[in-house]
Write a protein that holds these residues in place. Structure first.
Motif, mmCIF file in Angstrom:
data_model
loop_
_atom_site.group_PDB
_atom_site.id
_atom_site.type_symbol
_atom_site.label_atom_id
_atom_site.label_comp_id
_atom_site.label_asym_id
_atom_site.label_seq_id
_atom_site.Cartn_x
_atom_site.Cartn_y
_atom_site.Cartn_z
ATOM 1 N N GLY A 27 0.514 -1.872 -0.118
ATOM 2 C CA GLY A 27 -0.070 -0.054 0.552
ATOM 3 C C GLY A 27 1.127 1.485 -0.032
ATOM 4 N N SER A 28 0.177 2.607 0.837
ATOM 5 C CA SER A 28 1.094 3.744 0.518
ATOM 6 C C SER A 28 0.849 3.238 1.998
ATOM 7 N N PHE A 29 2.394 4.213 2.246
ATOM 8 C CA PHE A 29 2.223 4.817 4.135
ATOM 9 C C PHE A 29 4.016 5.608 4.182
ATOM 10 N N ALA A 30 3.030 6.355 4.835
ATOM 11 C CA ALA A 30 3.801 7.731 5.397
ATOM 12 C C ALA A 30 3.789 6.732 6.922
ATOM 13 N N LEU A 31 5.226 6.385 7.621
ATOM 14 C CA LEU A 31 5.069 5.922 9.052
ATOM 15 C C LEU A 31 5.660 6.103 9.969
ATOM 16 N N LEU A 32 5.505 6.770 11.307
ATOM 17 C CA LEU A 32 6.330 7.238 12.330
ATOM 18 C C LEU A 32 6.028 6.636 12.934
ATOM 19 N N ALA A 33 7.885 6.195 14.428
ATOM 20 C CA ALA A 33 7.356 5.028 15.240
ATOM 21 C C ALA A 33 8.390 5.429 16.413
ATOM 22 N N VAL A 34 7.911 4.883 17.355
ATOM 23 C CA VAL A 34 8.801 5.287 19.121
ATOM 24 C C VAL A 34 8.487 3.989 19.457
ATOM 25 N N SER A 35 9.584 3.368 20.594
ATOM 26 C CA SER A 35 9.061 2.753 21.733
ATOM 27 C C SER A 35 10.240 3.228 22.887
ATOM 28 N N THR A 36 9.304 2.531 23.860
ATOM 29 C CA THR A 36 9.686 2.239 25.250
ATOM 30 C C THR A 36 11.385 1.844 25.161
ATOM 31 N N GLU A 37 11.440 0.875 24.418
ATOM 32 C CA GLU A 37 12.154 -0.145 24.401
ATOM 33 C C GLU A 37 14.119 1.061 23.894
ATOM 34 N N GLU A 38 13.399 2.276 23.497
ATOM 35 C CA GLU A 38 14.652 2.843 23.026
ATOM 36 C C GLU A 38 14.327 3.929 22.471
ATOM 37 N N PRO A 39 13.873 4.322 23.961
ATOM 38 C CA PRO A 39 13.173 6.292 24.387
ATOM 39 C C PRO A 39 13.651 6.990 23.861
ATOM 40 N N HIS A 40 15.497 7.429 23.155
ATOM 41 C CA HIS A 40 15.371 8.664 22.610
ATOM 42 C C HIS A 40 15.878 8.243 20.865
ATOM 43 N N ILE A 47 16.122 9.206 13.700
ATOM 44 C CA ILE A 47 16.589 9.626 14.385
ATOM 45 C C ILE A 47 16.534 9.772 15.646
ATOM 46 N N THR A 48 17.691 10.267 15.922
ATOM 47 C CA THR A 48 18.156 10.329 17.852
ATOM 48 C C THR A 48 18.233 12.016 17.905
ATOM 49 N N PRO A 49 18.520 12.074 19.044
ATOM 50 C CA PRO A 49 18.748 13.611 19.075
ATOM 51 C C PRO A 49 19.861 14.206 18.968
ATOM 52 N N GLY A 50 20.145 15.216 17.872
ATOM 53 C CA GLY A 50 21.037 15.614 16.939
ATOM 54 C C GLY A 50 21.258 14.876 15.773
#
Ligand code: F6R
Length: 589
Positions: A153-166, A213-216
């Motif tokens: 399909g078509s998708f743009a996704l953002l994901a975050v996880s508590t296992e890698e909080p930064h 993406i990570t800080p900086g």
């Protein structure tokens, strides 16, 4: 379609996301939400309604943490409910995702995940991705790459996880996604609007590219090959000020009033790019405009202009229908894609199919760096600044201007075209206050009507279509735009006493026949509103136009029609900038 926006930085993410989300709201406003990662936990706040309403109820901006993602929804799978609002999470509540696009194999995935014991809480296709991510071991980007291989399909996704909080992962496949590089934060969003006030450095993702993406820091890889990709930021031309209302009650009226300047700006085309564009037309035997909605109406005028001025014939296709003809394209075909957003899925699908058959693509877009812009052999920009109101106004006039510029260049008459366009811009500036007053009064007499007809012939016919579309989409009054001569073949049956009929009737080669069609409606009781450079006794109301060269009437006649629609919508109490059921950038098919 839906808007997504995430930030990875050092400052509290909630207020940044709330402000950014408001700038994305034009992409969808059924519901919205935010998820952040802080102190080992996900914090999800979401609900139905406009962003301000959800903020009041759920305090979106108060989410803790400096890594967070957000979403503004235009419902595709599943109704408008709190549960279906994004972000969505996995069973363990460790992963949160937001998504723009459509998962085509969602039924198959749902069955599979259900059998594996996942508890699926919403009716959305998006939630399945959160559960799919849960299935795979490894880092968030590894999970994402593996999940991407399973999704169609078509998708743009953002994901975050508590296992890698930064960390935040952003993936693009046929839905737009851009990374903003700020001095103290990195952003990922559906378009540049939400981070424009923080940075002008942007990196546009291509299909199957993922940003980690990570800080900086941000790195890129292709999820199919898992190889890293080197990408450099480009400097954006738009400013945050251009994206504000500047004291106007709505973006739409601001954008309507900006048009005399927009005409001037759209005339300024890079000579090399223009020449490349024109050469493509010259060298192609088969020229096809492909566009949707308002942009298609501009293309209809463009077809007319290149034919009248340069004798070149072209067809105009509704993009969603073009894909059924695209296979007939050859290396002799030139697709001219006209699109404000540069992201309209129907246009993209058509041009990709045509390209696969060897066709060339020339595009006219407002959003530089958009998918259509990037995938074209030649591209011209509207130069009209961001258009925020869902109803397109200044982009339409800018599209007309660029098409006039192209048609004149094709005919070797650029100087003539430039002089005429400058004159049009001056007339538009002079008449705008008068049009504003006249149409406000006229609209006041319309609030009770449920049907309005717009008629025009020749080059004025696309303006009849555009006038009707504007009225429909924001005032919810049913309106039809028609070639004036076609009326008597059926639609005339709908004309009753006092039915408003707007007659696009400048004193050009269409005048006599159009007036006669208008009189036919008047004889059946219609209230005739003449839009012309000369008044006529047949008109019950009159909107004056300046006298311009024949070909340029669309550029002036559309302006009062936009105002008419605006005032009708305001008087009927509608949310002008966010009409029901619509979204600005239509990134699904
Ligand atoms: C109407 C309107 C739409 C768009 C159409 C194409 O006011 O804005 O009809 O013109 O969705 O969008 P773009 O030009 O972005 O391809």
């Amino acid at each position: 379609m839906c808007g997504i926006f995430g930030v990875v930085g050092h400052r509290p993410a909630g207020p940044i996301l709330l402000e950014g989300l408001k700038k994305l709201e034009y992409r969808g406003y059924d519901s919205c939400g935010i998820a952040s990662v802080s102190e080992g936990k996900l914090h999800v706040r979401k609900g139905i309604g406009k962003i301000d309403e959800v903020e009041q109820r759920h305090g979106l901006s108060g989410v803790p943490g400096t890594v967070a993602l957000s979403h503004s929804r235009w419902a595709t799978h599943g109704g408008v409910t709190d549960q279906n609002a994004h972000p969505h999470t996995d069973c363990a509540g460790r992963i949160a995702i937001v998504h723009n696009g459509i998962i085509e194999n969602f039924q198959e995935l749902k069955r599979e995940l259900h059998q594996k014991g996942h508890r699926i809480a919403s009716q959305t296709d998006t939630e399945l991705i959160a559960h799919l991510l849960e299935e795979f071991p490894g880092s968030l980007e590894t999970k994402m790459a593996q999940a991407a291989a399973r999704i169609r399909g078509s998708f743009a996704l953002l994901a975050v996880s508590t296992e890698e909080p930064h960390k935040m992962v952003a993936l693009r496949c046929e839905s737009p996604l851009v990374i903003g590089i700020g001095s103290d934060a990195i952003y990922a969003a559906s378009d540049v609007m939400p981070f424009l006030e923080h940075t002008d450095q942007a990196i546009f993702l291509e299909d199957h590219e993922m940003a980690v993406i990570t800080p900086g820091a941000v790195s890129f890889e292709n999820v199919r090959t898992r190889s890293s990709v080197n990408k450099k930021p480009r400097t954006l031309q738009w400013t945050a000020e251009q994206a504000g209302k500047e004291g106007h009650p709505h973006f739409m009226i601001k954008e309507i009033l900006e048009q005399p300047a927009a005409i001037q700006n759209a005339m300024r085309q890079d000579p090399d790019k223009l020449e490349k564009f024109v050469q493509l037309i010259r060298n192609s035997r088969d020229v096809k405009f492909v566009a949707c909605g308002t942009s298609r109406h501009a293309a209809l005028v463009g077809r007319y202009a290149i034919n009248r001025l340069a004798g070149k014939t072209a067809e105009v296709y509704i993009a969603s229908e073009f894909s059924y003809f695209a296979d007939q394209s050859t290396p002799d075909t030139l697709i001219i894609a006209v699109s404000q957003s540069g992201e309209t899925a129907d246009v993209l699908v058509g041009l990709r199919k045509a390209k696969a058959k060897g066709a060339k693509v020339a595009s006219i877009v407002n959003v530089v760096g958009s998918s259509i812009d990037r995938e074209s052999d030649a591209s011209l920009s509207l130069n009209c600044g961001p258009e925020i109101a869902v109803a397109s106004t200044k982009a339409f006039t800018a599209q007309l201007v660029v098409l006039y510029v192209v048609a004149h260049a094709l005919a070797g008459k650029s100087a003539e075209g430039t002089a005429a366009l400058k004159q049009v811009a001056a007339h538009a500036a002079d008449l705008m206050p008068q049009w504003n007053e006249t149409t406000r009064a006229l609209a006041a007499s319309w609030t009770e009507h449920e049907h309005v007809y717009f008629l025009g012939r020749g080059v004025n016919f696309p303006v009849a279509l555009e006038g009707a579309l504007k009225l429909k989409e924001i005032s919810y009054i049913h309106a039809e735009g028609m070639p004036a001569g076609e009326l008597k073949h059926g639609t005339l049956a709908l004309i009753e006493t006092h039915t408003p009929v707007v007659l696009l009737n400048p004193h050009d080669y269409t005048f006599v026949d159009t007036l006669s069609n208008g009189s036919e409606t008047k004889a059946r009781g219609a209230r005739l509103i003449g839009v012309s450079d000369r008044s006529n006794e047949a008109y019950d109301a009159y909107i004056p136009l300046p006298q311009v060269a024949e070909l340029f009437y669309p550029l002036v006649s559309v302006l009062p029609l936009q105002l008419l629609a605006y005032h009708a919508a305001v008087l009927r109490g509608h949310d002008v900038d966010r009409p029901r059921n619509l979204a600005k950038s239509v990134t699904v098919r």
